[in-house]
Design an enzyme around this catalytic site. Structure first.
Site, PDB file in Angstrom:
ATOM      1  CD  GLU A 262      -6.221  10.005 -10.080  1.00  0.00           C
ATOM      2  OE1 GLU A 262      -7.346   9.468 -10.027  1.00  0.00           O
ATOM      3  OE2 GLU A 262      -5.933  10.894 -10.908  1.00  0.00           O
TER       4      GLU A 262
ATOM      5  CG  ASP B 158      -6.455  14.212 -12.725  1.00  0.00           C
ATOM      6  OD1 ASP B 158      -7.218  13.399 -12.185  1.00  0.00           O
ATOM      7  OD2 ASP B 158      -6.381  14.371 -13.963  1.00  0.00           O
TER       8      ASP B 158
END
Length: 730
Positions: free
Chosen positions: A380, A343
């Site tokens: 990401e 993330d």
């Protein structure tokens, strides 16, 4: 901080049982004194034991401690918020290396290190009884490994949530629903296998808590992007207990998935923690070393927030970075996982000045560590800081979420594009982003939807977000949805509109599976899961986030499309190749050209796309032709226009016959019979059609006919150097 020998860190830090007791270790280099607090099962009694310093680490051996013992730490050190130092021994702290965490947070209790009304005056009230506790866990065997980890180009990734996947499953026993054991239940793994899924990507399973402001609205953090422990499985996902049982149950789930041939990828949140900025609760890292664990502003008084959560983990610090890598190694070696999705990954590669560094030690440590050989690394590739958008820059060994694919493909199917040049680029692996530094097409993780945003059903049902239930007056969530409601906002009984919505979802599924790169879609897309227009459902622990297994029959057409195109992709090497293909002529064993190319783009009339076709902003039809030296090629037609169109097969030698093997059409809309070169068929509006093409494997005998001016002008496919035949690269 003074560095310790990281090869011993896994045994120095955390709690490790032996035959006669337990060794406890904590990294707290600024501490003046550290107490280990051993807590009784009911939380009413503590036994505090002083720990011994050794080069920045603190340790103690306590006899007779057994598995299940609850504990925490109290760190005595300087309180000087102006210097980023916020030690407060009144706050009982979770072990950053705890392998299990139990008990919740009492948000009305003294969980903050400061008094109400002043962030710079310490609160001396004891937080015990209001905060989570670490748990001693016995060592146990790792899960059964998967027979063989697949290369990414052979993966179909299913992004899912442990609870949402099974909470409403009719055949999973009620006490297992929403738990690790529910995911392991045979009916669930069989469904995944039936879809062709061979990798699940779980939303965060590290132990997390809800933010105080979310709890204040009567909601909770459902997604889990609010980590407290990087080594501990989330306790609420365990069906039998929270004092170490979650570790065993997670391992059993991994074994069940591996036996089903499904790899396990974890969405990990190493970029921030649940403590927020200095206004937030003190539960672990801040109380141990606020200045060490977190990025601070230059004046050291405030957190440097590039995650939007209040804090950012300081991976520029060697020992904080080592904790992250230790966690990863633990989840691979002890917990059996096969990959990670990071993330806000750009935050992890910022240096001490907060600048992005693609040569960061984070990437070096992963590349050098044999524990991560064959383990999937997916970024990401952005955060919220300066130069945080790093799509295409992560280099060899990494794959990245490709939001350029997501954005353009949504626009294409809603009819908001200027021609089809970028369609060709995205279908063929986004070479403009990834074809450098010897990176393959599997560097691109292709997706239409993910947890953050609309699921596929909502992409065709809502033009606007409807996030009122989140309690933020619909201000939260992105306004850039690139969705199309097909004529009516929200659900409708109109059969024509509903048929169009189903077709659009089928088109997105087919496009995803036919594109070079790695396909990923959200759990429930195959059965019409809706969030009722909420594009930021992070705080909705309820039916809008849970899979509706009772809708399978209603959405059977979509389910069939998922299975058909996934099977086609996985059974056809040409459709999941991991080399970039260009207009390179295919040759026979003797080296003679066969008059066709590894990749070509067809216009549906004369053959290959020409210059005028590429510059036609009104064009919505494109044929993607892939070929090699075998006797079969594939030609897929993508058409987002709203009226039927005649599509003509390309001339020989592109193919001797063309047979439709999969489409997003209704039965009877496209021909069942083979088509010959030059034949046409009527392609319905908004449709994907894939054809198996029979081709020659030896070069034809030359007829010695001269090339005509007309062939040169129209870009005849026999002329390999014709510039009109090549697709734009961006």
């Amino acid at each position: 901080m003074t560095e310790i020998n990281r090869s011993d860190a896994a045994h120095v830090l955390g709690a490790h049982l032996s035959a006669d007791g337990c060794h406890f270790g904590l990294w707290a280099p600024r501490a003046e004194r550290v107490e280990l607090a051993l807590v009784d099962g009911d939380g009413s009694t503590q036994r505090n034991v002083d720990m011994t310093p050794d080069g920045g680490a603190w340790s103690v051996f306590v006899p007779d401690v057994v598995a299940g013992q609850r504990y925490g730490f109290r760190v005595h050190a300087q309180w000087d918020p102006d210097q980023g130092l916020r030690a407060n021994p009144a706050k009982l702290l979770v072990d950053p290396y705890a392998r299990a965490i139990t008990a919740g947070v009492d948000y009305s209790g003294p969980i903050f290190d400061h008094v109400p009304g002043s962030y710079f005056e310490p609160d001396t009230r004891d937080s015990a009884g209001s905060v989570p506790l670490s748990v001693v866990v016995a060592d146990s065997p790792a899960p059964e490994p998967i027979a063989e980890r697949r290369p990414l180009e052979e993966c179909v990734i299913y992004e899912t949530h442990v609870k949402g996947l099974t909470q409403l499953h009719p055949t999973v026993p009620e006490h297992l629903r929403g738990r690790f054991a529910g995911v392991a239940y045979p009916a669930v793994t069989e469904h995944l296998k039936s879809l062709g899924v061979n990798a699940v990507e779980f939303l965060p399973v590290h132990h997390f808590i809800s933010e105080p402001f979310v709890m204040g609205r009567g909601l909770s953090n459902y997604w889990g992007y609010n980590s407290l422990g990087f080594f501990a499985p989330h306790a609420a996902y365990c069906s039998v207990g929270t004092e170490g049982d979650q570790v065993a149950e997670f391992k059993e789930m991994v074994t069940a998935l591996h036996r089903a041939g499904i790899e396990v990828i974890l969405d990990v949140v190493y970029n921030h923690t649940c403590e927020g900025n200095h206004e937030g609760p003190t539960l672990s890292f801040r109380g141990i070393d606020h200045r060490g664990y977190y990025r601070l502003t230059d004046d050291l008084r405030n957190d440097y927030d590039i995650t939007g959560t209040g804090n950012s983990v300081n991976t520029a610090h060697a020992d904080v970075l080592a904790m992250v890598v230790d966690s990863m190694r633990y989840w691979v070696q002890e917990m059996g996982v096969d990959g990670f999705r990071f993330d806000l990954a750009t935050e992890l590669i910022r240096d001490g000045e907060h600048h992005v560094d693609q040569n960061h030690d984070f990437k070096k440590l992963i590349a050098q560590d044999p524990a991560f050989k064959g383990v999937k690394m997916i970024a990401e590739p952005w955060d919220l800081g300066p130069y945080g958008y790093q799509v295409g820059n992560w280099g060899p060994g990494w794959s990245e979420w490709n939001d350029r694919f997501r954005g353009y493909m949504r626009d294409y199917w809603r009819g908001q594009v200027d021609g089809v040049d970028e369609l060709a680029t995205r279908l063929s692996g986004s070479a403009d982003l990834f074809d450098h530094d010897d990176r393959p097409p599997s560097s691109s993780i292709n997706f239409f939807d993910a947890h953050d945003g609309f699921p596929l059903r909502d992409l065709v049902t809502y033009n606007e977000k409807h996030n009122e239930a989140n309690g933020e007056d619909n201000r939260d969530g992105s306004d850039d949805n690139r969705s199309w409601n097909c004529g009516v906002e929200g659900e409708t009984a109109d059969e024509v509109i509903n048929a169009l919505r189903h077709r659009q979802i089928r088109n997105m599924v087919a496009t995803l599976m036919l594109s070079d790169g790695v396909p990923m879609y959200c759990a429930g897309d195959e059965m019409g899961r809706t969030q009722q227009g909420n594009n930021n459902a992070y705080c909705q622990d309820g039916p809008i986030n849970w899979l509706r297994w009772d809708q399978m029959e209603e959405w059977g057409d979509v389910l069939d499309t998922v299975r058909t195109f996934t099977d086609l992709r996985m059974s056809t090497p040409l459709l999941h190749a991991n080399d970039y293909r260009y207009r390179t002529e295919v040759t026979d064993p003797a080296g003679a050209g066969l008059g066709r190319y590894e990749l070509a783009w067809m216009n549906g009339s004369s053959g290959e796309m020409g210059e005028a076709d590429w510059h036609d902003g009104s064009r919505r039809l494109l044929g993607m032709y892939v070929s090699d030296a075998s006797s079969v090629a594939y030609l897929s037609w993508f058409y987002s226009g709203d009226q039927p169109i005649q599509v003509q097969m390309p001339p020989a030698p592109w193919g001797e016959s063309f047979h439709i093997v999969a489409s997003t059409c209704e039965d009877g809309e496209v021909p069942d019979a083979d088509l010959a070169p030059g034949d046409s068929f009527t392609m319905p509006p908004r449709t994907v059609v894939t054809m198996r093409v029979a081709v020659m494997t030896t070069a034809p005998v030359p007829d010695d006919q001269p090339v005509t001016d007309q062939e040169i002008a129209t870009g005849d496919p026999h002329i390999p150097d014709t510039p009109q035949a090549a697709a734009p690269t961006s």
